[in-house]
Design a protein around this motif. Structure first.
Motif, PDB file in Angstrom:
ATOM      1  N   ASN A  43       0.831  -1.211   0.000  1.00  0.00           N
ATOM      2  CA  ASN A  43       0.000   0.000   0.000  1.00  0.00           C
ATOM      3  C   ASN A  43       0.864   1.259   0.000  1.00  0.00           C
ATOM      4  O   ASN A  43       0.548   2.236  -0.688  1.00  0.00           O
ATOM      5  N   GLU A  65      -2.800  -7.355  -4.258  1.00  0.00           N
ATOM      6  CA  GLU A  65      -3.175  -8.386  -3.292  1.00  0.00           C
ATOM      7  C   GLU A  65      -3.226  -9.758  -3.945  1.00  0.00           C
ATOM      8  O   GLU A  65      -2.826 -10.762  -3.330  1.00  0.00           O
ATOM      9  N   ASP A 111     -11.129 -12.672   1.844  1.00  0.00           N
ATOM     10  CA  ASP A 111     -11.026 -12.371   3.271  1.00  0.00           C
ATOM     11  C   ASP A 111     -10.662 -13.597   4.097  1.00  0.00           C
ATOM     12  O   ASP A 111      -9.861 -13.509   5.042  1.00  0.00           O
ATOM     13  N   THR A 214      -4.481   0.344  12.052  1.00  0.00           N
ATOM     14  CA  THR A 214      -3.706  -0.881  11.851  1.00  0.00           C
ATOM     15  C   THR A 214      -2.346  -0.784  12.522  1.00  0.00           C
ATOM     16  O   THR A 214      -1.804  -1.791  13.009  1.00  0.00           O
ATOM     17  N   SER A 386     -10.907  -4.546  10.393  1.00  0.00           N
ATOM     18  CA  SER A 386      -9.534  -4.297   9.948  1.00  0.00           C
ATOM     19  C   SER A 386      -8.650  -5.529  10.055  1.00  0.00           C
ATOM     20  O   SER A 386      -7.607  -5.605   9.404  1.00  0.00           O
ATOM     21  N   SER A 389      -7.534  -7.238   6.834  1.00  0.00           N
ATOM     22  CA  SER A 389      -6.592  -6.587   5.928  1.00  0.00           C
ATOM     23  C   SER A 389      -5.314  -7.414   5.828  1.00  0.00           C
ATOM     24  O   SER A 389      -4.701  -7.767   6.833  1.00  0.00           O
ATOM     25  N   LYS A 391      -2.439  -6.589   5.114  1.00  0.00           N
ATOM     26  CA  LYS A 391      -1.226  -5.920   5.568  1.00  0.00           C
ATOM     27  C   LYS A 391      -0.866  -6.247   7.010  1.00  0.00           C
ATOM     28  O   LYS A 391       0.261  -5.992   7.434  1.00  0.00           O
TER      29      LYS A 391
END
Length: 426
Positions: A43, A65, A111, A214, A386, A389, A391
């Motif tokens: 990102n 991703e 997800d 995050t 979150s 995610s 990341k």
């Protein structure tokens, strides 16, 4: 034939094969490290490109991703039939519920594929110290970028226009920025002053994550790992890094999670796993009861207000959403429980959760990690989605897999092949 029967020759061949195996493992491990660092920084890289090279769109984020997840799937390939069985069952289940929706939602598949893939990568770690090293590298990277952002904000903002990046990818609108002239994420400025060390100013550093939430969750994860890894070298420094990673983004919720983790660490190996398994279910049920009971509809941006908001969002779960087939699910990202149910359905969610909680392990210390992980996930899911995610999720699930694969003694850690057959999931 005569030479092959010589004991000295056989020993030499075994040493050569062992050296080749170690070299392959090191190459594989370095590839894993590269993928995880990619999940942490892609990102930031896209934001830099959007600021200095070309216009980013949502498709670039999806492509990034997909490349990282696809590479991770290649790295997890092995003779492990259990991994293929779980992936096949998961994709079949998702194909069934998505067929009942008017539109194909690939994000729902992505997800929950992330935990499966990266967890099984972690289970292939031969030594828990390999996970330690990955976390050290990630921590160094995150804090280095975070300090650069915090102390050299003007230069950082010129290099990376974070707000414009989120507008370009479609996450924010151009008029969402309530801090005039700011290039940062909309929550990166603490309106009304910081919660921790007010003399540090109003900036909430986000580092590679680009948004402070995050970053705070990462700090809580470091606290989790430090509590679990009692034998880790320089363990105290991980606690310090966790504290810094929470203070830089002024993450009040991250600090609250850390306090809860200390309690979970003490109770992890005492309370039965079935109780830990039920914790997120009981949490979601309590939120639903509170949302149905309260008459208050307005909420403030504080801990109690976010809990109220999460409780109200659970009231949006209809029977169709409960089974994962609702065609027009509302915005549920501020409640991870509601979001999870709407994305995959209650049956799929409980199924995957059960597989994780009751996955086989080699060392009883893994039970403590599960207690910490369940506490961590349950608290994070109250206020947002979150946790899904990539990341942060990639690093977390690799750590979870490595904890379950951690050898029970030093001998099995040195000779992983000896313990390989003891775990069906390895």
């Amino acid at each position: 034939m005569l030479s092959s029967s010589n004991p000295t020759t056989r020993q030499t061949l075994r040493l050569e094969l062992s050296a080749q195996d170690q070299n392959r493992y090191k190459l594989w491990l370095n590839a894993v490290y590269a993928v995880v660092l990619g999940t942490l920084t892609f990102n930031l890289a896209l934001a830099f490109a959007n600021t200095n090279a070309f216009r980013i769109s949502e498709s670039h984020v999806i492509l990034g991703e997909m490349i990282l997840l696809s590479t991770a799937m290649l790295l997890v390939l092995s003779r492990n039939a259990v991994f293929y069985l779980i992936v096949a069952m998961y994709l079949s289940y998702m194909a069934f519920i998505l067929a009942l929706r008017p539109e194909l939602d690939l994000k729902a598949i992505r997800d929950f594929l992330i935990p499966i893939v990266f967890y099984f990568i972690g289970r292939r770690f031969r030594r828990i110290e390999d996970a330690d090293r990955l976390i050290w590298i990630s921590t160094t990277l995150v804090l280095t970028i975070g300090f650069f952002e915090f102390f050299f904000l003007d230069i950082y903002a010129q290099l990376v226009n974070i707000f414009d990046y989120y507008v370009a990818r479609g996450t924010l609108a151009a008029d969402d920025n309530f801090v005039e002239g700011s290039n940062l994420f909309i929550s990166s400025t603490r309106i009304g002053g910081r919660n921790f060390f007010g003399f540090l100013g109003d900036l909430r550093a986000s580092s590679v994550f680009l948004e402070p939430v995050t970053m705070g969750n990462f700090g809580a994860f470091l606290c989790l790992w430090a509590l679990f890894r009692s034998g880790m070298r320089h363990r105290a420094l991980i606690f310090v890094a966790a504290f810094v990673a929470i203070v830089l983004p002024d993450a009040r919720f991250g600090m609250f999670v850390c306090v809860a983790l200390f309690a979970a660490a003490a109770l992890g190996m005492i309370i039965p796993r079935i109780i830990w398994w039920s914790l997120p279910l009981l949490t979601a049920f309590a939120l639903a009861i509170y949302g149905a009971w309260t008459a208050q509809l307005l909420w403030e941006d504080n801990l109690l207000g976010r809990i109220l908001h999460a409780s109200l969002l659970l009231q949006e779960i209809t029977w169709e959403a409960f089974w994962g087939v609702r065609p027009d699910a509302p915005f549920l990202a501020d409640n991870g429980f509601a979001y999870s149910i709407a994305q995959i359905g209650f049956i799929g969610l409980v199924g995957l959760w059960t597989l994780f909680v009751f996955a086989p392990y080699k060392n009883k210390r893994a039970l403590q990690f599960k207690a910490l992980a369940i506490t961590y996930i349950s608290l994070l899911m109250i206020v947002s989605n979150s946790f899904y995610s990539i990341k942060l999720a990639a690093l977390f699930w690799i750590a979870a897999g490595a904890a379950d694969a951690m050898a029970a003694n030093r001998r099995s850690a040195v000779n992983p092949a000896a313990g390989q057959s003891r775990s069906a999931l390895r």
